[in-house]
Scaffold this active site. Structure first.
Site, PDB file in Angstrom:
ATOM      1  N   HIS A 174       0.873  -1.246   0.032  1.00  0.00           N
ATOM      2  CA  HIS A 174       0.053   0.148  -0.073  1.00  0.00           C
ATOM      3  C   HIS A 174       0.705   1.268   0.078  1.00  0.00           C
ATOM      4  O   HIS A 174       0.158   2.430  -0.373  1.00  0.00           O
ATOM      5  CB  HIS A 174      -0.836  -0.026   1.267  1.00  0.00           C
ATOM      6  CG  HIS A 174      -2.036  -1.282   1.369  1.00  0.00           C
ATOM      7  ND1 HIS A 174      -2.776  -1.229   0.214  1.00  0.00           N
ATOM      8  CD2 HIS A 174      -1.956  -2.184   2.193  1.00  0.00           C
ATOM      9  CE1 HIS A 174      -3.647  -2.521   0.829  1.00  0.00           C
ATOM     10  NE2 HIS A 174      -3.276  -2.775   1.899  1.00  0.00           N
TER      11      HIS A 174
ATOM     12  N   ASP B  33      -3.434 -11.319  -0.635  1.00  0.00           N
ATOM     13  CA  ASP B  33      -3.653 -10.509   0.329  1.00  0.00           C
ATOM     14  C   ASP B  33      -5.503 -10.036   0.333  1.00  0.00           C
ATOM     15  O   ASP B  33      -5.600 -10.076  -0.795  1.00  0.00           O
ATOM     16  CB  ASP B  33      -2.978  -9.028   0.461  1.00  0.00           C
ATOM     17  CG  ASP B  33      -3.044  -8.643   1.821  1.00  0.00           C
ATOM     18  OD1 ASP B  33      -2.012  -8.861   2.603  1.00  0.00           O
ATOM     19  OD2 ASP B  33      -3.932  -7.931   2.173  1.00  0.00           O
TER      20      ASP B  33
ATOM     21  N   HIS C  69      -6.493  -7.556   0.840  1.00  0.00           N
ATOM     22  CA  HIS C  69      -6.723  -5.968   0.362  1.00  0.00           C
ATOM     23  C   HIS C  69      -5.959  -6.028  -0.809  1.00  0.00           C
ATOM     24  O   HIS C  69      -5.112  -6.604  -1.157  1.00  0.00           O
ATOM     25  CB  HIS C  69      -6.246  -5.076   1.466  1.00  0.00           C
ATOM     26  CG  HIS C  69      -6.714  -5.335   2.949  1.00  0.00           C
ATOM     27  ND1 HIS C  69      -6.176  -6.023   3.904  1.00  0.00           N
ATOM     28  CD2 HIS C  69      -7.716  -4.888   3.318  1.00  0.00           C
ATOM     29  CE1 HIS C  69      -6.824  -6.039   4.974  1.00  0.00           C
ATOM     30  NE2 HIS C  69      -7.941  -5.075   4.514  1.00  0.00           N
TER      31      HIS C  69
ATOM     32  N   ASP D  84      -4.585 -12.557   5.348  1.00  0.00           N
ATOM     33  CA  ASP D  84      -5.833 -11.916   5.970  1.00  0.00           C
ATOM     34  C   ASP D  84      -6.969 -12.489   5.405  1.00  0.00           C
ATOM     35  O   ASP D  84      -7.952 -11.635   5.820  1.00  0.00           O
ATOM     36  CB  ASP D  84      -5.582 -10.522   6.130  1.00  0.00           C
ATOM     37  CG  ASP D  84      -5.217  -9.628   4.976  1.00  0.00           C
ATOM     38  OD1 ASP D  84      -4.790 -10.275   3.870  1.00  0.00           O
ATOM     39  OD2 ASP D  84      -4.687  -8.606   5.030  1.00  0.00           O
TER      40      ASP D  84
HETATM   41 ZN   LIG Z   1      -4.246  -6.926   3.792  1.00  0.00          ZN
END
Ligand SMILES: [Zn+2]
Length: 369
Positions: free
Chosen positions: A130, A165, A167, A254
């Protein structure tokens, strides 16, 4: 073994602390390392290396000089810089944050170089997908992935980047959005209240990179077999058609069913199948980094299982007593490293949600179809 697998880790990682209430607890890395050691996954022929802090010049290949300056200052003085994302609840200012982040970039950089020699490498401390050129985002201060991939491109490599992931890998997508030399594939939870908000199906890349950025948005509660079905439809054909010089996987865990930050529903079974499939299919350079994962016990269990597969060593079900003591404190009461198999035997969700999305990607990617 000519090109032995390489595991990258620094004992210094756990000297740093995001803060008491922060979901990212660096101790999870040590928990994973200890578990891997217990099963002999870090013993010869597996080699180990400790990362060095990366130099500023390398960081400047992606990050803005003013941001690096500010990050350093924030670290030294303990002062927040909100305009650069420094000092909020996601990205706290804490002692050593700059050093830690430079170590992480160093680990992924050297790991990627080693992987390009034809090896399998895992750097569990990496995966900061990110971090933006001039802003900290989503627990990430410096983007080890983008910096390492840029270096690999400079060496002439073509990369398949797979990010599992929970995200979306927003900053990686952005960095290579117009570049067909990095095929970005991301599976992630997507919806109005899901961080970071990007990663729609229609974000396919631009210019020469059009069709080389593939997002598979997932609904809440997506479970093993639904995602496994989609994986098989997309990843093996992409590997075959793209013929990358480097497979780079971001293995954030996650999306596991018990992760406190997300509502996906995967079990260890999915992660093992994915690693097994890639390991049997792909004999070339493979760089793996960690990523998200906020239940420490799950992080350690899943990364251990995946690394076992990457190095070709069987991991027995039984967990050591030392690990069980910690996992009981963390609320995990399962006695085994694997979850109870989560395969229901019915692909109930596939036709409704994922199938049209997979079809869309097949239509829009020149490598599929
Ligand atoms: Zn994540």
């Amino acid at each position: 073994m000519e090109n032995p697998p390489l595991f990258i880790y620094s004992p210094r990682y756990i000297q740093f602390d995001y803060g008491r209430d922060h979901p990212l607890r660096l101790f999870r890395l040590k928990l994973a390392v200890d578990l891997m050691e217990h099963y002999g996954l870090l013993s010869p022929p597996v080699e180990k290396a400790k990362p060095e802090e990366i130099d500023d010049e390398t960081l400047l290949t992606f990050h803005d000089p003013s941001y690096l300056e500010t990050l350093k200052k924030a670290d030294e003085e303990g002062i927040p810089y909100p305009s650069m994302g420094l000092g909020n609840s996601d990205n706290p200012v804490f002692p050593g944050m700059y050093t830690l982040s430079r170590l992480v970039v160093g680990g992924t950089m050297v790991g990627t170089l080693k992987a390009l020699e034809g090896r399998r490498v895992f750097h569990i401390g990496g995966g900061m997908h990110h971090a933006r050129p001039s802003k900290a985002e989503g627990f990430c201060y410096l983007n080890d992935i983008v910096i390492a991939l840029k270096d690999a491109l400079n060496k002439g490599a073509k990369v398949l980047y797979l990010d599992i992931d929970a995200h979306h890998c927003d900053a990686v997508q952005e960095a290579f959005y117009e570049d067909p030399r990095v095929l970005v594939v991301s599976f992630h939870q997507y919806g109005p209240d899901t961080y970071p908000g990007t990663g729609a199906l229609e974000e396919l890349g631009e210019g020469e990179g059009k069709g080389y950025n593939l997002n598979l948005p997932l609904n809440r509660y997506t479970e093993d077999e639904t995602l496994w079905w989609a994986y098989q439809e997309l990843v093996p054909p992409l590997l075959e058609a793209f013929q990358p010089d480097l497979l780079f996987t971001q293995l954030g865990v996650d999306a596991h069913k018990d992760d406190p930050l997300t509502t996906l529903f995967l079990t260890t079974g999915f992660y093992e199948r994915l690693a097994q499939d890639l390991a049997s299919r792909w004999q070339g350079p493979w760089m793996a980094v960690g990523g998200g994962g906020y239940d420490m016990v799950n992080v350690a269990r899943i990364w251990t299982l995946m690394w076992g597969i990457m190095v070709g060593k069987e991991v027995p079900d039984t967990l050591p007593e030392s690990f069980l003591r910690i996992s009981r404190m963390e609320g995990y009461d399962g006695p085994t490293i694997r979850d109870v198999p989560g395969w229901s035997g019915a692909l109930s969700h596939v036709p409704k949600t994922l199938k049209p999305r997979v079809e869309f990607l097949k239509e829009h990617c020149p490598l599929l179809g």
